[in-house]
Design a protein around this motif. Sequence first.
Motif, PDB file in Angstrom:
ATOM      1  N   GLU A 228      59.633 -10.399  22.333  1.00 26.06           N
ATOM      2  CA  GLU A 228      60.930 -10.104  22.939  1.00 26.06           C
ATOM      3  C   GLU A 228      60.721  -9.702  24.391  1.00 26.06           C
ATOM      4  N   ILE A 235      65.305  -3.512  26.179  1.00 27.10           N
ATOM      5  CA  ILE A 235      64.144  -3.486  25.271  1.00 27.10           C
ATOM      6  C   ILE A 235      63.926  -2.086  24.690  1.00 27.10           C
ATOM      7  N   PRO A 239      66.568  -2.964  21.232  1.00 23.48           N
ATOM      8  CA  PRO A 239      65.822  -4.202  21.000  1.00 23.48           C
ATOM      9  C   PRO A 239      66.390  -4.982  19.811  1.00 23.48           C
ATOM     10  N   ASP A 240      66.326  -6.301  19.907  1.00 24.76           N
ATOM     11  CA  ASP A 240      66.859  -7.145  18.837  1.00 24.76           C
ATOM     12  C   ASP A 240      65.872  -7.308  17.697  1.00 24.76           C
ATOM     13  N   ASN A 241      64.597  -7.400  18.080  1.00 26.65           N
ATOM     14  CA  ASN A 241      63.607  -7.805  17.085  1.00 26.65           C
ATOM     15  C   ASN A 241      63.091  -6.606  16.278  1.00 26.65           C
ATOM     16  N   THR A 244      59.731  -5.238  17.471  1.00 25.30           N
ATOM     17  CA  THR A 244      59.889  -4.382  18.655  1.00 25.30           C
ATOM     18  C   THR A 244      60.406  -3.012  18.230  1.00 25.30           C
TER      19      THR A 244
END
Length: 252
Positions: A228, A235, A239-241, A244
């Motif tokens: 990411e 971040i 964060p999207d992931n 992460t």
Amino acid sequence: MTDEKPFLDIRNAKKSYGKLEVLKDISLRVNRGQIVAIIGPSGSGKSTLLRAINDLDPLTAGEVWLEDVQINKKLPHRQYEKHINQVRQNIGMVFQHFNLFPHLSVRENVTLAPKMLKGLSDDEAEELAREQLEKVGMIDRIDYYPSRLSGGQKQRVAIARALAMKPKVMLFDEATSALDPELVEEVNLVMKKLAEEHMTMVIVTHEMGFAESVCDRVLFMDQGVVVEEGPPEKIFRNPDNERTQNFLRKHL
Ligand code: ADP
Ligand code: MG
């Protein structure tokens, strides 16, 4: 993101050690004056990527460009040596373990490369060294040997030494992670100063607070891929992931 042509451009970088794929198709574009942080767990390939930039760890595939020059181009040995020595003058690197020459004074550490590689006179190199040591707050230690400096002071001299070559890009690989906690800030302050002067920088760090405060963009790497990337506020805050999120849960 702008359409500006990248200053430093890593295209589809792959690196394997035998069967171990350490970098799996990584691309990274850094515009002039941009500051990019690379974060991620140990072993994710951060140092390998950074070292690939000046071809210390040559890539298995992919290209690295600085302005209009391909850094990792294939050349006959003699030509390659000349090419890479030229390229490396443009790229300042600071590592975790201060690699000052122990048998040289601070002055000699900083003036050596400009004299040897750029052919500067003693006086020219002295002036340059003073300017850079002034910047990192180490001018009063110019006659010291590294053994008499603290870790933070050594790291600041290492930064001055890199800056004395007037690099186009500065690379930092966990520059503060071997330091006692009370010495971290003095080195971070020097890096912040460089950021304010719009030095182009790629910074591998475990210090999320520092990364958030100085960087324009953050890459999170895991197992050889960029999982990411985005602006620090994204971040670090949202964060999207999942990978992460898990990493940051442990490190923020
Ligand atoms: P990081 O800096 O994110 O901790 P590295 O780039 O140092 O990660 O290492 C990534 C992976 O590559 C690790 O699994 C490491 O063991 C491996 N590696 C690094 N250098 C070598 C090498 N010279 N030979 C074999 N494996 C290596
Ligand atoms: Mg590393």
